[in-house]
Design an enzyme around this catalytic site. Structure first.
Site, PDB file in Angstrom:
ATOM      1  N   GLU A 160       0.857  -1.370   0.028  1.00  0.00           N
ATOM      2  CA  GLU A 160      -0.063   0.219   0.193  1.00  0.00           C
ATOM      3  C   GLU A 160       0.798   1.495  -0.087  1.00  0.00           C
ATOM      4  O   GLU A 160       0.665   2.176   0.931  1.00  0.00           O
ATOM      5  CB  GLU A 160      -0.955  -0.028   1.193  1.00  0.00           C
ATOM      6  CG  GLU A 160      -1.862  -1.176   1.285  1.00  0.00           C
ATOM      7  CD  GLU A 160      -2.852  -1.414   2.336  1.00  0.00           C
ATOM      8  OE1 GLU A 160      -2.754  -0.526   3.215  1.00  0.00           O
ATOM      9  OE2 GLU A 160      -3.477  -2.384   2.394  1.00  0.00           O
ATOM     10  N   GLU A 265      -6.198 -10.588  -1.344  1.00  0.00           N
ATOM     11  CA  GLU A 265      -6.942 -10.429   0.077  1.00  0.00           C
ATOM     12  C   GLU A 265      -8.296 -10.467  -0.493  1.00  0.00           C
ATOM     13  O   GLU A 265      -9.255  -9.608   0.177  1.00  0.00           O
ATOM     14  CB  GLU A 265      -6.452  -9.071   0.740  1.00  0.00           C
ATOM     15  CG  GLU A 265      -5.274  -8.988   0.918  1.00  0.00           C
ATOM     16  CD  GLU A 265      -4.727  -7.979   1.765  1.00  0.00           C
ATOM     17  OE1 GLU A 265      -5.499  -7.156   1.943  1.00  0.00           O
ATOM     18  OE2 GLU A 265      -3.438  -7.479   1.768  1.00  0.00           O
TER      19      GLU A 265
END
Ligand code: 9MR
Length: 375
Positions: A160, A265
């Site tokens: 991220e 995810e």
């Protein structure tokens, strides 16, 4: 006497029939086929494991993991805050247990993660001095990547690092180490973990602007002569709003860079979104009310079917690109264990995964396995 015997016999017949039915119902609910077997020639099928599962204290969960999955990602225990809480202090215990569990059960570990702006231990969050940040960065990557080299299959080296517009997100690493820090993280990981695959992982990178930022980042790593083996698109989407076109274009664009593409995810939430944008930024939260938690007493069949169709469409697409897509990991084992019950609004009842709160397969499970060719 004879009448009593025949009464007993009749009663036992009824009892047997009822038990048989119960058994049949239970058997119908227990999946006979496993995701990992059905997709074994296509891609790895993974799940996130929570701390209880890593400690093997969730017998139903552990059983399901062993039966259904051939890849695992620690949901939290390898994050800096937990594994490296002090300058010279490391907690390897749970990570080591995860590696042992995976080895025993022939499961690949994707270690998550080395560098992330979030969940940093307080001693790092408060660092002012550039040299200290640099030293932490080097120690952290080198210690973890070398300890688990050859024991884990892959690392999410950087997690991220991008903002929604594709630029590098403001963080302590960008601030103190400059905009080459992502390249440097991969360089250090490559040196410490020559036998481990190295990945970049992020959410919303299927979206065009953020995708362009990810492509630029990968090209920058490659241009520096540093190894990057793959990219993880997290896949936290709403079941009624899966961005199929963006996903397909991203698989094409990322694989054109010569790297593996993974969905790392995956979960398809079914609850209303408090905002008009999609995100998986854990720092963004909202207040709730009853309207925001409509399925507290159960998932309506219509919603379960809508979700099943969304999963089916996704897996159909993944299979179309099975040459490029190497792993699909779900973010949790069952609905009750998903982070989405507590984010962005705490205390809701969400249903984002393939297995329900009793570990029973949902319509989404059956629609996913229906996409696989019988082997
Ligand atoms: O599922 C994780 C949750 O238990 C943690 O509280 C949270 C903060 O560490 O992180 C969640 O996992 C995140 C993952 O590490 C990175 N991508 C977004 C995931 C969901 O927030």
């Amino acid at each position: 006497m004879i009448r009593r015997v025949s009464l007993i016999l009749a009663l036992s017949t009824v009892l047997l029939a009822v038990c048989g039915d119960i058994e049949k119902t239970a058997a119908q609910k227990v999946p006979t086929r496993s995701l990992k077997d059905l997709f074994k020639d296509d891609f790895l099928i993974g799940t996130a494991m929570n701390a209880r599962q890593i400690e093997e204290k969730d017998s139903a969960g552990n059983g399901l993991i062993i039966r259904q999955f051939n890849a695992v990602t620690p949901e939290n225990v390898m994050k800096a805050e937990i594994i490296h809480p002090g300058w010279d202090k490391y907690n390897f215990d749970l990570a080591d247990k995860l590696v042992a569990f995976a080895e025993r059960n022939n499961i690949k570990v994707n270690a998550h993660n080395l560098i992330w702006h979030s969940q940093l231990p307080p001693f790092v969050r408060n660092m002012k001095n550039t040299d200290s940040v640099r030293q932490y960065f080097e120690n952290h990557i080198t210690t973890l990547a070398s300890r688990y080299d050859g024991k884990v299959y892959s690392w999410d080296v950087v997690n991220e690092a991008l903002d929604e517009d594709g630029s590098l997100r403001k963080s302590i690493f960008l601030d103190k180490l400059g905009d080459d820090y992502v390249v440097e993280a991969f360089r250090l990981a490559q040196k410490a973990a020559p036998h481990t695959k190295l990945y970049y992982n992020d959410y919303n990178i299927e979206q065009p602007k953020k995708r362009a930022g990810a492509i630029a980042l990968i090209k920058r790593i490659q241009a520096a002569g540093v190894r990057i083996d793959g990219i993880g698109i997290q896949g936290h989407w709403r079941a009624d709003k899966v961005p199929m076109k963006d996903i397909e274009e991203s698989i094409q664009a990322f694989s054109a860079l010569g790297i593996d593409v993974m969905f790392t995810e995956l979960d398809l939430g079914v609850l209303p979104n408090p905002w008009d944008h999609q995100t998986a930024d854990v720092s963004q939260t909202a207040a709730g009310n009853e309207k925001m938690n409509p399925y507290a007493n159960g998932l309506p069949d219509s919603v379960a079917q809508m979700q099943a169709k969304a999963y089916k469409d996704l897996f159909t697409l993944f299979l179309e690109y099975k040459k490029n897509v190497t792993r699909i990991s779900f973010w949790g084992v069952n609905d009750g264990q998903s982070w989405l019950n507590n984010w962005p609004i705490p205390g809701r009842t969400n249903y984002p995964l393939l297995f329900d709160r009793d570990f029973k397969p949902k319509p989404a499970f059956y629609s996913v396995i229906a996409t696989a060719k019988e082997k």
